[in-house]
Write an enzyme that holds these catalytic residues in place. Sequence first.
Site, PDB file in Angstrom:
ATOM      1  N   SER A 129      30.149  41.303  46.005  1.00 55.05           N
ATOM      2  CA  SER A 129      30.120  42.192  44.850  1.00 55.05           C
ATOM      3  C   SER A 129      28.746  42.213  44.183  1.00 55.05           C
ATOM      4  O   SER A 129      27.771  42.635  44.784  1.00 55.05           O
ATOM      5  CB  SER A 129      31.224  41.771  43.874  1.00 55.05           C
ATOM      6  OG  SER A 129      31.434  42.729  42.890  1.00 55.05           O
ATOM      7  N   ASP A 269      27.619  48.356  41.662  1.00 54.86           N
ATOM      8  CA  ASP A 269      27.308  47.014  42.141  1.00 54.86           C
ATOM      9  C   ASP A 269      27.259  47.043  43.664  1.00 54.86           C
ATOM     10  O   ASP A 269      27.384  48.100  44.285  1.00 54.86           O
ATOM     11  CB  ASP A 269      28.315  45.986  41.615  1.00 54.86           C
ATOM     12  CG  ASP A 269      29.730  46.218  42.113  1.00 54.86           C
ATOM     13  OD1 ASP A 269      30.025  47.322  42.598  1.00 54.86           O
ATOM     14  OD2 ASP A 269      30.555  45.291  42.023  1.00 54.86           O
ATOM     15  N   ASP A 271      29.166  46.323  46.126  1.00 55.02           N
ATOM     16  CA  ASP A 271      30.258  46.857  46.948  1.00 55.02           C
ATOM     17  C   ASP A 271      30.908  48.079  46.328  1.00 55.02           C
ATOM     18  O   ASP A 271      31.918  48.566  46.832  1.00 55.02           O
ATOM     19  CB  ASP A 271      31.299  45.777  47.245  1.00 55.02           C
ATOM     20  CG  ASP A 271      32.074  45.334  46.015  1.00 55.02           C
ATOM     21  OD1 ASP A 271      31.542  45.457  44.888  1.00 55.02           O
ATOM     22  OD2 ASP A 271      33.209  44.843  46.167  1.00 55.02           O
ATOM     23  N   ASP A 273      32.717  48.739  43.747  1.00 56.08           N
ATOM     24  CA  ASP A 273      34.050  48.796  43.151  1.00 56.08           C
ATOM     25  C   ASP A 273      33.970  48.893  41.633  1.00 56.08           C
ATOM     26  O   ASP A 273      34.991  48.996  40.953  1.00 56.08           O
ATOM     27  CB  ASP A 273      34.921  47.616  43.581  1.00 56.08           C
ATOM     28  CG  ASP A 273      34.444  46.277  43.062  1.00 56.08           C
ATOM     29  OD1 ASP A 273      33.296  46.194  42.578  1.00 56.08           O
ATOM     30  OD2 ASP A 273      35.218  45.302  43.146  1.00 56.08           O
TER      31      ASP A 273
END
Length: 479
Positions: A129, A269, A271, A273
């Site tokens: 992340s 960020d 990833d 999400d």
Amino acid sequence: MVASLSYQNGQKARSHPLLSLAGLIELPPSPLFGTDGIRGQVGELLTAPLALQIGFWAGQVLKNQAGVTKPIIIGQDSRNSSDMLANAITAGLTWAGIEVWQLGLCPTPCVAYLTRESEAMGGIMISASHNPPEDNGIKFFDSSGLKLSGTLAGQIEAGLRGNLELADNSVNWGKATFCPELIQKYYQAVIASVGTDINLSGLKIVLDLAWGAAVNLAPLVFQTVGAEVICLHDRADGDRINVNCGSTHLESLQAAVINQQADLGFAFDGDADRVLAVDSQGRVVDGDYILYFWGRSLLEAGQLPDGLLVATVMANLGFERAWQKLGGQFLRTAVGDQHVQAQMWETGAMLGGEQSGHILCHHYGVSGDGMQTALHLAALVQKSAVSLANLVDHSFVTYPQILRNVRVEDREVRRNWQQCEPLRREIRKAETAMAEKGRILVRASGTEPLIRVMVEAETLELANFWTERLVAAVRSYLL
């Protein structure tokens, strides 16, 4: 045949040849699974032998739970270690007889969406992340696209520690297939979530892609719906993912929005999400504001049952009180989107999220999705016919809130910090002194070796005073 699993009552199970690798792996005494799967520094906690075993036991546990054998979907971010971990986990899964569909580089919500829509047995995302490049992580999703339950995570860990036995030791090798074409379905779903008539022409938007998982998709999404797009940090770069960029470092996005005279900007960020926004004046529009704007829009459309929003203990008091003035209900949970998700399912809430930019809207999916959130906020701005800056000006005033991190390397100290009575005494003293003038939150991070101290108060002076006192106490008693 689907293997059944049983615990060994403290006896080390030796029922599969894969366990011969156990000598290569030294597991910490504390649980591997944190608030978002398994996360740590590659080469220390996360290694290829461990990832191989994680894949094997995840396959066995998910297969046992499903009662049938179906594919598992794997995606990854741009970290240099992601290929290694994805391939090692794939090897473990195929050893367990599981078919694997590898997506390659993609956002975490893409894995969650495709797992649910393709009726796969589960999904795995290789990402840490917002963490720095040297870290990585393994996130798990069940067949519904939801983060794996604590029970199933515990079973995987029991297998890793040699405390789970297979009743059936037969081996049927699985196959691995590279399926990047599946990502197109997710891309189409993100755009469809805002309606086929969306048109963002006239909006100039800056995207900070953090050298991460959104570099291919996010620009395409916004260009497809007519926006003028300017991109920062827009290549997959495993050495620089999240480094002074993305949703945890907004300075470059703020400068670009102002210099390019853009209407707004979004920072993802690693990833993708989660997402944070910046208005045309360079001001940060965090998850609290995003929830307020999206929630108000849904409330006016009659699509927010009981006017209920779910946020976390980090949400600003100014946001909470402004939402209540609209006639809405406001619930808080512990930090972590899995806690927000659980409260949403329990209460029937359709919208929830975190100040950090994890936003969940059950009208459109079951996982936090940075691209979808950004697209909906941009569409809301376009529909309102006023700027994001104007929306911010007419929303709410935040209480001064200070967040400080204290690095505590000892995993056991972080896990058991609440047993430190002198520190607890200092926290109680601060809470008594603050009374109704603010809030204090001290907690261990679930994803990094940090103790986080948050103080929110009516004045910045008061917030600064108690932040310094509590940070000093954490350092004194835990280091």
